[in-house]
Design a protein around this motif. Structure first.
Motif, short mmCIF file in Angstrom:
data_model
loop_
_atom_site.label_atom_id
_atom_site.label_comp_id
_atom_site.label_asym_id
_atom_site.label_seq_id
_atom_site.Cartn_x
_atom_site.Cartn_y
_atom_site.Cartn_z
N TRP A 31 0.87 -1.17 0.00
CA TRP A 31 0.00 0.00 0.00
C TRP A 31 0.91 1.23 0.00
CZ3 TRP A 31 -3.62 1.80 4.56
CH2 TRP A 31 -4.41 2.86 4.11
N THR A 64 -3.96 10.24 -0.09
CA THR A 64 -4.48 8.97 0.40
C THR A 64 -5.21 9.16 1.73
OG1 THR A 64 -2.65 7.79 -0.64
CG2 THR A 64 -3.90 6.60 1.03
N GLY A 73 -7.67 2.25 2.69
CA GLY A 73 -7.01 1.00 3.03
C GLY A 73 -7.98 -0.06 3.50
N LYS A 110 -6.35 -2.48 0.79
CA LYS A 110 -5.20 -3.35 1.05
C LYS A 110 -5.29 -4.02 2.42
CE LYS A 110 -3.09 -2.45 -2.84
NZ LYS A 110 -2.92 -3.51 -3.88
#
Length: 279
Positions: free
Chosen positions: A57, A63, A68, A99
């Motif tokens: 990741w 982000t 995630g 992820k």
């Protein structure tokens, strides 16, 4: 399950201890160090050394922690409902797994790399506290709780661009990768350039370390950059004597691999000029 150096990665004893301590404690390993010291590569080598699958990741400035876990695509669901698509009746069709979800649902133990966590917003680490601590999270759209089948080995890298929250640090095992000494550098070079002549290697590394220690240098060259520089020296078939001659007359040979901004280039041009005048 013990991590050791691999054929393509030289890990110092303290780094091996840090990785294995984090695995034993089942805590994320937070790795800091200068760019180019092998932080990201460490996760790949832990994966290779232990024979585990790796999930990466890579964090950017935009982000969000939620990415995630998962993302819910409400726009696509609205569009499909207007088109009369039968998929709209199952909200799971519009949930994109992140992820962490991928790592949690893996049937085997995996290595999860969260790369350059300090690039994101300051709240990013705090938003992952509970998920990394408890190894579970709730999916509000479906009402389900996703729990890790086998706790992944989590490796988090940081370039120290910003301070990380104390609450986050408390949950991690920390290791700072120090810049290697000349003997460790020789071992690293041997992995990438086996058979390099000892005279060339010693002269090149001596010059490289002198460049790093030069007062006023804006950006110190890294381990990865000296590997690139040596590759160029070998490609040009330069000798140790060639390097010694260039050091007294001008900038280091092929200096563009080591000096990455005009301020540092000008610094060494001035030093070379002063050296010539002093003769």
């Amino acid at each position: 399950m013990q991590f050791t150096s691999t054929d393509s990665y030289v890990a110092t004893a303290d780094l091996e201890i840090a990785v294995n301590a984090a695995i034993t404690l089942q805590r994320p390993l937070l790795v800091k160090g200068e760019p180019g010291t092998g932080k990201t590569e460490l996760a790949r080598q832990v994966s290779a050394s232990l024979g585990l699958r790796m999930i990466e990741w890579h964090v950017k400035s935009t982000t969000r922690a939620q990415q995630g876990l998962y993302e819910y695509d409400a726009v696509s669901r609205l569009r499909d409902s207007q088109l009369g698509d039968e998929r709209v009746h199952d909200v799971r069709n519009y949930i994109r797994k992140g992820k962490l979800w991928e790592a949690f649902e893996a049937e085997e133990r995996v290595v999860l790399l969260i790369d350059e966590i300090d690039k994101a917003d300051i709240e990013f680490p705090n938003d992952l506290l509970q998920e990394l601590d408890r190894m579970e999270f709730h999916v509000y759209e479906t009402g389900e709780t996703v729990r890790a089948r086998l706790r992944p080995i989590v490796i988090i890298t940081s370039n120290n661009e910003k301070e990380l929250p104390d609450a986050f640090l408390r949950r991690c095992f920390f290791h700072y990768i120090r810049f290697p000494d000349i003997e460790t550098l020789k071992k690293i070079v041997a992995v990438h350039h086996p058979g390099i002549k000892e005279s060339l290697l010693t002269t090149a590394l001596t010059q490289f370390l002198e460049i790093r220690e030069q007062p006023g240098l804006k950006k110190k060259p890294s381990t990865s950059e000296v590997i690139d520089w040596l590759k160029l020296l070998l490609a040009e078939d330069l000798t140790a004597e060639d390097l010694r001659q260039s050091a007294t007359n001008a900038l280091p040979k092929l200096h563009g691999a080591l000096l990455k901004n005009e301020q540092d280039v000008h610094l060494f041009e001035r030093l070379a000029f002063m050296a010539r005048r002093g003769r």
